[in-house]
Design an enzyme around this catalytic site. Sequence first.
Site, PDB file in Angstrom:
ATOM      1  N   GLU A  36     -24.869 -26.237  33.259  1.00 55.95           N
ATOM      2  CA  GLU A  36     -26.299 -26.323  33.458  1.00 55.95           C
ATOM      3  C   GLU A  36     -27.041 -25.040  33.551  1.00 55.95           C
ATOM      4  OE1 GLU A  36     -26.944 -28.875  36.949  1.00 55.95           O
ATOM      5  OE2 GLU A  36     -25.612 -30.440  36.147  1.00 55.95           O
ATOM      6  N   LYS A 189     -35.986 -33.076  -7.701  1.00 55.66           N
ATOM      7  CA  LYS A 189     -34.811 -32.965  -7.067  1.00 55.66           C
ATOM      8  C   LYS A 189     -34.143 -34.541  -6.600  1.00 55.66           C
ATOM      9  CE  LYS A 189     -34.519 -31.548  -2.479  1.00 55.66           C
ATOM     10  NZ  LYS A 189     -34.489 -30.558  -1.434  1.00 55.66           N
TER      11      LYS A 189
END
Length: 293
Positions: A36, A189
């Site tokens: 944490e 593409k």
Amino acid sequence: MIVVALPGEEARAARLAAHLDAPLGAVRVHTFPDGESLVRLDADVTGRTVVFVRGLDRPDAKMLPLLFALRTARELGAASVGLVAPYLCYMRQDRRFHPGEAVAARLFADLLSPAVDWLVAVDPHLHRLPSLDAVYSAPSVVVHAASAIADWVRAHVPDPLLVGPDEESAQWAAEVAAGAGAPHVVLTKTRRGDREVEIHAPDLSAFRGKTPVLVDDIVSTGRTLAATAERLRAAGLPPAVVVAVHALFAEGAAEALAAAGVGRVVSCDTVAHPTNAIALDAPLAAAVRRFAR
Ligand code: R5P
């Protein structure tokens, strides 16, 4: 005003603070043994416009400490809380391409928007989305890198041909070409997977002898630009120069570009990378001034 660096952003924040003639603060993040985070503002934010600096490449681990810092500045009485995110993540996942997928562009914006009063980003991936306002409820200013890239091309590449690898790059290729006084072409593409890309090119014989300058907003795996460079070599053009706005460079990207015979790779400094050659501090500072004095 005060400019506050998240961890790793100290150098960029210092440059921005110098441009804005503002003091500099920092966010300290301590990671506890259990994973944490303890976030602490090392900055006097009360009554001030607070300009947080946090590039959002590799964003997942950065997001929680950033949210804690933004919310804490508000709790401590900041007059306004802004974020400079030179690279703004998750903008490519702007629709549910397959059933069940999260639309991360909107979800990420929903997390960030309530924590900021304004936002500055460099060329976020706006292709299907018309503007950041389509997903961000916080007001934003987008800095365009095209004119800085055009200046670089003018200074470094004789007789260039600007090439956009796909329809999504057309906006950058056209604008850079106009700024550099050079012609441009846009290829097509087809992406078959994360690292599998096919590029289709029109007849390029009219451009033989020119140096191709491939312009794209993002280099991630590098496969888009590597496949483009290979296609241009096959069409008889000289080795390409690659210019990216955001140098994400996933593992293997540099190798893929080298294997494709790319001559030189440069990028804007939105993501720290050895290819950084085009500084955007001045336009970022100008964008911040639109929200704060
Ligand atoms: C795609 O929409 C972007 O504009 C870039 O072309 C893409 O993110 C490049 O990815 P990669 O380097 O993995 O081919």
